[in-house]
Design a protein around this motif. Structure first.
Motif, PDB file in Angstrom:
ATOM      1  N   PHE A   1       3.508  34.064  77.275  1.00 29.55           N
ATOM      2  CA  PHE A   1       2.473  33.641  76.330  1.00 29.55           C
ATOM      3  C   PHE A   1       1.826  34.838  75.629  1.00 29.55           C
ATOM      4  O   PHE A   1       1.739  34.886  74.393  1.00 29.55           O
ATOM      5  N   VAL A   2       1.363  35.800  76.402  1.00 23.49           N
ATOM      6  CA  VAL A   2       0.652  36.940  75.819  1.00 23.49           C
ATOM      7  C   VAL A   2       1.582  37.810  74.972  1.00 23.49           C
ATOM      8  O   VAL A   2       1.222  38.168  73.837  1.00 23.49           O
ATOM      9  N   PRO A   3       2.788  38.177  75.459  1.00 27.29           N
ATOM     10  CA  PRO A   3       3.687  38.964  74.604  1.00 27.29           C
ATOM     11  C   PRO A   3       4.017  38.272  73.283  1.00 27.29           C
ATOM     12  O   PRO A   3       4.076  38.932  72.233  1.00 27.29           O
ATOM     13  N   ILE A   4       4.222  36.951  73.315  1.00 21.96           N
ATOM     14  CA  ILE A   4       4.520  36.231  72.075  1.00 21.96           C
ATOM     15  C   ILE A   4       3.331  36.296  71.123  1.00 21.96           C
ATOM     16  O   ILE A   4       3.494  36.544  69.913  1.00 21.96           O
ATOM     17  N   CYS A   5       2.128  36.083  71.643  1.00 20.33           N
ATOM     18  CA  CYS A   5       0.937  36.126  70.788  1.00 20.33           C
ATOM     19  C   CYS A   5       0.753  37.505  70.159  1.00 20.33           C
ATOM     20  O   CYS A   5       0.442  37.625  68.967  1.00 20.33           O
ATOM     21  N   HIS A   6       0.938  38.561  70.952  1.00 21.50           N
ATOM     22  CA  HIS A   6       0.820  39.918  70.409  1.00 21.50           C
ATOM     23  C   HIS A   6       1.877  40.159  69.328  1.00 21.50           C
ATOM     24  O   HIS A   6       1.586  40.772  68.287  1.00 21.50           O
ATOM     25  N   ALA A   7       3.089  39.686  69.574  1.00 22.82           N
ATOM     26  CA  ALA A   7       4.157  39.887  68.593  1.00 22.82           C
ATOM     27  C   ALA A   7       3.879  39.118  67.306  1.00 22.82           C
ATOM     28  O   ALA A   7       4.142  39.622  66.198  1.00 22.82           O
ATOM     29  N   LEU A   8       3.337  37.900  67.420  1.00 21.69           N
ATOM     30  CA  LEU A   8       2.970  37.138  66.223  1.00 21.69           C
ATOM     31  C   LEU A   8       1.899  37.871  65.423  1.00 21.69           C
ATOM     32  O   LEU A   8       1.975  37.965  64.190  1.00 21.69           O
TER      33      LEU A   8
ATOM     34  N   LEU B   1       1.201  36.770  61.726  1.00 23.92           N
ATOM     35  CA  LEU B   1       1.421  35.327  61.784  1.00 23.92           C
ATOM     36  C   LEU B   1       0.353  34.575  62.577  1.00 23.92           C
ATOM     37  O   LEU B   1       0.525  33.405  62.899  1.00 23.92           O
ATOM     38  N   ASN B   2      -0.735  35.242  62.902  1.00 23.26           N
ATOM     39  CA  ASN B   2      -1.809  34.552  63.615  1.00 23.26           C
ATOM     40  C   ASN B   2      -2.857  33.955  62.678  1.00 23.26           C
ATOM     41  O   ASN B   2      -3.811  33.334  63.148  1.00 23.26           O
ATOM     42  N   GLU B   3      -2.689  34.121  61.386  1.00 20.50           N
ATOM     43  CA  GLU B   3      -3.592  33.514  60.413  1.00 20.50           C
ATOM     44  C   GLU B   3      -3.029  32.175  59.942  1.00 20.50           C
ATOM     45  O   GLU B   3      -1.816  31.982  59.897  1.00 20.50           O
ATOM     46  N   ASN B   4      -3.942  31.254  59.577  1.00 23.62           N
ATOM     47  CA  ASN B   4      -3.536  29.927  59.109  1.00 23.62           C
ATOM     48  C   ASN B   4      -2.532  29.297  60.069  1.00 23.62           C
ATOM     49  O   ASN B   4      -1.474  28.808  59.685  1.00 23.62           O
TER      50      ASN B   4
ATOM     51  N   GLU C   1      -8.120  36.957  71.999  1.00 20.71           N
ATOM     52  CA  GLU C   1      -8.297  38.113  71.124  1.00 20.71           C
ATOM     53  C   GLU C   1      -7.506  37.974  69.832  1.00 20.71           C
ATOM     54  O   GLU C   1      -7.794  38.649  68.842  1.00 20.71           O
ATOM     55  N   ILE C   2      -6.515  37.097  69.831  1.00 25.13           N
ATOM     56  CA  ILE C   2      -5.607  36.948  68.686  1.00 25.13           C
ATOM     57  C   ILE C   2      -5.855  35.645  67.934  1.00 25.13           C
ATOM     58  O   ILE C   2      -5.785  35.596  66.706  1.00 25.13           O
ATOM     59  N   PHE C   3      -6.157  34.580  68.688  1.00 22.12           N
ATOM     60  CA  PHE C   3      -6.404  33.266  68.087  1.00 22.12           C
ATOM     61  C   PHE C   3      -7.809  32.801  68.477  1.00 22.12           C
ATOM     62  O   PHE C   3      -8.231  32.961  69.617  1.00 22.12           O
ATOM     63  N   ALA C   4      -8.516  32.195  67.524  1.00 25.82           N
ATOM     64  CA  ALA C   4      -9.821  31.612  67.813  1.00 25.82           C
ATOM     65  C   ALA C   4      -9.638  30.366  68.676  1.00 25.82           C
ATOM     66  O   ALA C   4      -8.558  29.747  68.683  1.00 25.82           O
ATOM     67  N   GLU C   5     -10.695  29.984  69.402  1.00 26.41           N
ATOM     68  CA  GLU C   5     -10.595  28.830  70.305  1.00 26.41           C
ATOM     69  C   GLU C   5     -10.155  27.574  69.554  1.00 26.41           C
ATOM     70  O   GLU C   5      -9.370  26.770  70.086  1.00 26.41           O
ATOM     71  N   GLU C   6     -10.613  27.390  68.323  1.00 28.62           N
ATOM     72  CA  GLU C   6     -10.219  26.190  67.584  1.00 28.62           C
ATOM     73  C   GLU C   6      -8.766  26.232  67.118  1.00 28.62           C
ATOM     74  O   GLU C   6      -8.243  25.235  66.610  1.00 28.62           O
TER      75      GLU C   6
END
Length: 487
Positions: free
Chosen positions: A123-130, A135-138, A163-168
């Motif tokens: 999960f965390v490596p994918i989020c960091h890579a995005l 790709l973490n916007e919109n 840290e990468i994506f907001a809770e919503e």
């Protein structure tokens, strides 16, 4: 549930079992229904086990078709569904490969949904890579369970993803919350005056929530032996169902109103004193037995399981909620593998009448009960007493079926289909908020710690039964029994 929302759905773990059995079949059903998915919506599968799009579509034809063709397959709809699917070959261990994904989806209209149908270690490596390729916007990200091994590891994952994506933007999925009877439970409670006055300690004797499986650990022995039933089922599915059953009426059905009320229930759970765990918690492990005429092996001999494993495959708990509505009402939670039947149900046992001129049967607790069956057949039944035909005033239990298919022409929507549409359309009410997850872990951890410190092995039970006898004894101490024992 019509939508004009354009979307790009990116499925990590695109060749995995979950993608084949649940996610892609759910997206196909939404596609086939017409109008549920925007025509411009695209599905991008991410994997490294196939070479190209043609190879992936061949894989989908082989592994997904059996799960969507049980009632006959519309080949035209299937062909147009495959037209939605693209493929990007990525090694998730190489962040630089995510440039390929960015280039493939950049410029496409609408929201981006990233579904992580992978192990939680990714999960965390994918989020960091995005984030590294913007790709973490919109975007929205869907996290499958298990989210951590305990509170500390769960917080570590949530902190890193947060840290990468907001809770919503974060959708922690629990597919039991998407099941039709759970939705109808909310409708029954909050849409009708009939049930709400009775939904409290004065009129409810006890509540049972069961998720039972006939299957064993199958090919998941390595995973399950480091997880166990308490982490795998109780911390998420069972406590989420409990919070839905016990919650106060929300201000509205918007996401935070519903989840605020669920959180209040989780925070009101009576902490279990480690000294009382033997009285209110039963853990078991299946031994060899027979299910539907077929011999099945013991858990300790399953592939990937340590021969001396003390991992529980069965849990039964007596739970109390410390608030005015539910004080003193026992909630009995139960889950297990290799049990006698595959069933998930919620049983609300109402109290007996205070005085009866009609005989002793009317004074029996549980004569009035509501049974919400989640699987295998999704139904809701209200049990009550009625006079038997003939001479005398002899009472018998009868039930009223809430047969929704007789009133609504549309077929019931599968849980994953509903939840995936909610992600695409930005509806968070049926997804688990971080503070809910933390409250559940805090309540479960003392049980985990006590079992880990104990030298007592799980209680044995034969495969094909309903678990250890101690689970029945726990209810007998409160003058009740599991539903199948009464029948």
């Amino acid at each position: 549930m019509q939508t004009d929302s354009s979307f790009t759905f990116v499925l990590f773990g695109g060749t995995g079992d979950l993608s084949m059995r649940k996610i892609l079949p759910a997206l196909f059903e939404a596609h086939r229904a017409g109008g549920m998915l925007a025509e411009s919506g695209k599905i991008f599968a991410v994997a490294r086990h196939v070479a190209d799009r043609a190879g992936y579509l061949e894989w989908v034809n082989e592994h997904v078709k059996p799960h969507v063709s049980k009632n006959g397959l519309d080949e035209t709809a299937w062909a147009s569904f495959l037209d939605r699917i693209e493929f990007v070959k990525i090694d998730l261990g190489k962040p630089e490969d995510f440039v390929l994904l960015r280039d493939a989806i950049s410029g496409l209209p609408g929201i981006r949904v990233f579904y992580l149908a992978t192990g939680p270690s990714l999960f965390v490596p994918i989020c960091h890579a995005l984030a590294s390729v913007g790709l973490n916007e919109n975007s929205r990200i869907v996290l499958e369970k298990p989210l951590g091994y305990d509170l500390k590891s769960s917080n570590a994952i949530n902190d890193a993803v947060g840290e990468i994506f907001a809770e919503e933007q974060i959708y922690r999925i629990d597919h039991y919350l998407g099941k039709e009877p759970v939705q109808n439970l909310l409708a029954l409670r909050f849409g009708n005056v009939l049930f709400e006055p009775l939904w409290r300690r004065e009129w409810v004797e006890s509540i049972q929530i069961t998720i039972a499986e006939e299957l064993g650990v199958e090919a998941r022995g390595d995973f399950y032996d480091n997880t166990g039933a308490l982490r795998d089922m109780v911390q998420n599915h069972l406590l989420q169902l409990l919070s839905i059953v016990a919650m106060e009426p929300p201000h509205s059905m918007d996401s935070d109103s519903v989840r605020d009320e669920k959180l209040r229930v989780l925070r009101a759970l009576k902490p279990i004193d480690p000294r009382d765990i033997g009285k209110v918690a039963v853990r078991g492990q299946y031994h060899a037995g027979v299910i539907r005429g077929h011999a099945v092996p013991a858990y300790a001999t399953e592939p990937g399981v340590k021969p001396d494993s003390t991992t529980e495959t069965f849990v039964a708990l007596k739970v109390e909620i410390e608030n005015w509505r539910w004080a003193g009402v026992p909630f009995f939670l139960r889950t297990g593998k290799r049990l006698a039947d595959r069933v998930a149900e919620i049983v609300v046992n109402f109290r007996a009448v205070p005085h009866s001129a009609l005989g002793a049967s009317a004074l029996r607790g549980g004569a009035n009960r509501l049974v919400i069956r989640l699987q295998p057949n999704e139904t809701i039944r209200l049990y009550c007493l009625a006079k038997q035909p003939g001479e005398g005033m002899n009472l018998a239990s009868v039930h009223l079926d809430l047969a929704f298919d007789r009133f609504f022409r549309e077929g019931q929507m599968e849980a994953y289909q509903r939840l995936l549409l909610d992600v695409i359309n930005g509806r968070l009410a049926l997804f688990v908020r971080r503070d809910e997850q933390e409250a559940a872990w805090r309540w479960v951890e003392p049980i985990l710690n006590e079992w880990a410190a104990s030298n007592k092995p799980p209680k044995p039970y034969a495969a094909g039964t309903w678990g250890p006898a101690a689970a029945s004894a726990m209810l007998a101490q409160h003058g009740t029994c599991w539903l199948e024992e009464e029948n």
